[in-house]
Design a protein around this motif. Structure first.
Motif, PDB file in Angstrom:
ATOM      1  N   VAL A 171      -4.772 -11.927   3.749  1.00 45.06           N
ATOM      2  CA  VAL A 171      -5.959 -12.388   3.053  1.00 45.06           C
ATOM      3  C   VAL A 171      -6.936 -10.845   2.838  1.00 45.06           C
ATOM      4  N   LEU A 172      -6.975 -10.302   4.122  1.00 48.61           N
ATOM      5  CA  LEU A 172      -7.810  -9.135   3.702  1.00 48.61           C
ATOM      6  C   LEU A 172      -6.995  -8.107   2.835  1.00 48.61           C
ATOM      7  N   ALA A 173      -5.661  -7.987   2.968  1.00 47.94           N
ATOM      8  CA  ALA A 173      -5.046  -7.308   1.940  1.00 47.94           C
ATOM      9  C   ALA A 173      -5.326  -7.548   0.635  1.00 47.94           C
ATOM     10  N   GLU A 174      -5.220  -8.880   0.064  1.00 53.18           N
ATOM     11  CA  GLU A 174      -5.442  -9.280  -1.158  1.00 53.18           C
ATOM     12  C   GLU A 174      -7.112  -9.301  -1.588  1.00 53.18           C
ATOM     13  N   LEU A 175      -7.874  -9.306  -0.677  1.00 51.40           N
ATOM     14  CA  LEU A 175      -9.265  -9.153  -0.840  1.00 51.40           C
ATOM     15  C   LEU A 175      -9.429  -7.670  -1.401  1.00 51.40           C
ATOM     16  N   PHE A 176      -8.781  -6.663  -0.583  1.00 45.77           N
ATOM     17  CA  PHE A 176      -8.948  -5.426  -0.583  1.00 45.77           C
ATOM     18  C   PHE A 176      -8.359  -4.918  -2.014  1.00 45.77           C
TER      19      PHE A 176
END
Length: 192
Positions: free
Chosen positions: A67-72
């Motif tokens: 999820v953090l990777a997609e947000l990034f």
């Protein structure tokens, strides 16, 4: 986020807890989400939730948290302009990850909101404050990890169980592992 929502009028809410226990308790993720949605409403923005669930933050790469990777990635292409996290440590307590996020947010003009305030990372004073808070979060995490290691080592030296659920075939009594007869017979059978 709906198709018609503008990046300038969307508050992206990133939520995360560190352990499965915190996730199961329910309160921490729910509280983070509620506070983020409240902030979006105050700003007159649409809220978009990015819920990571339980994911440790102290020694990970961004790619280890999907999820953090997609947000990034969304920050990188400019579709995120306003980001809310409960506090700095929700993104990461790892200095490298925190620095990478800070840089990307600064480069793309992302305003960071927390329960305690707002960081305009294009402002040198806000950037300095964010760097200091990230450093404190990293230090706090390192101290907590050292305390945890010391506590577990001390328990082992005392002949006590070091923590966590007992292995199959055992119970914990008076802080020590004791054989659970009803399960021990199966363990013995497996070994035979």
């Amino acid at each position: 986020m709906s198709v018609t929502s503008s990046p300038d009028k969307t508050l992206h809410i990133y939520t995360r807890v560190s352990t499965e226990k915190q996730k199961v308790d329910g309160s921490s993720l729910e509280v983070q989400e509620e506070l983020g949605e409240k902030r979006a409403k105050e700003l007159g923005y649409v809220a978009r939730l990015w819920n990571e669930g339980d994911a440790s933050s102290h020694h990970e790469n961004i790619q280890d948290r999907p999820v953090l990777a997609e947000l990034f990635a969304q920050i990188g292409v400019g579709t995120v302009k306003h980001l809310w996290v409960y506090d700095q440590s929700r993104l990461s307590r790892n200095d490298q990850v925190a620095s990478t996020f800070r840089y990307a947010c600064q480069k793309r003009g992302v305003t960071l909101y927390t329960k305690d305030g707002v960081f305009d990372l294009s402002n040198p004073s806000d950037m300095l404050m964010k760097q200091m808070l990230d450093a404190f979060a990293g230090h706090e995490n390192a101290v907590r990890m050292e305390r945890t290691r010391f506590g577990k080592l001390n328990k082992v030296k005392l002949g006590q169980w070091h923590g966590g659920p007992p292995p199959y075939g055992y119970n914990i009594e008076n802080k020590k592992l004791v054989i659970r007869d009803s399960e021990a017979r199966w363990v013995k059978r497996v070994f035979k």
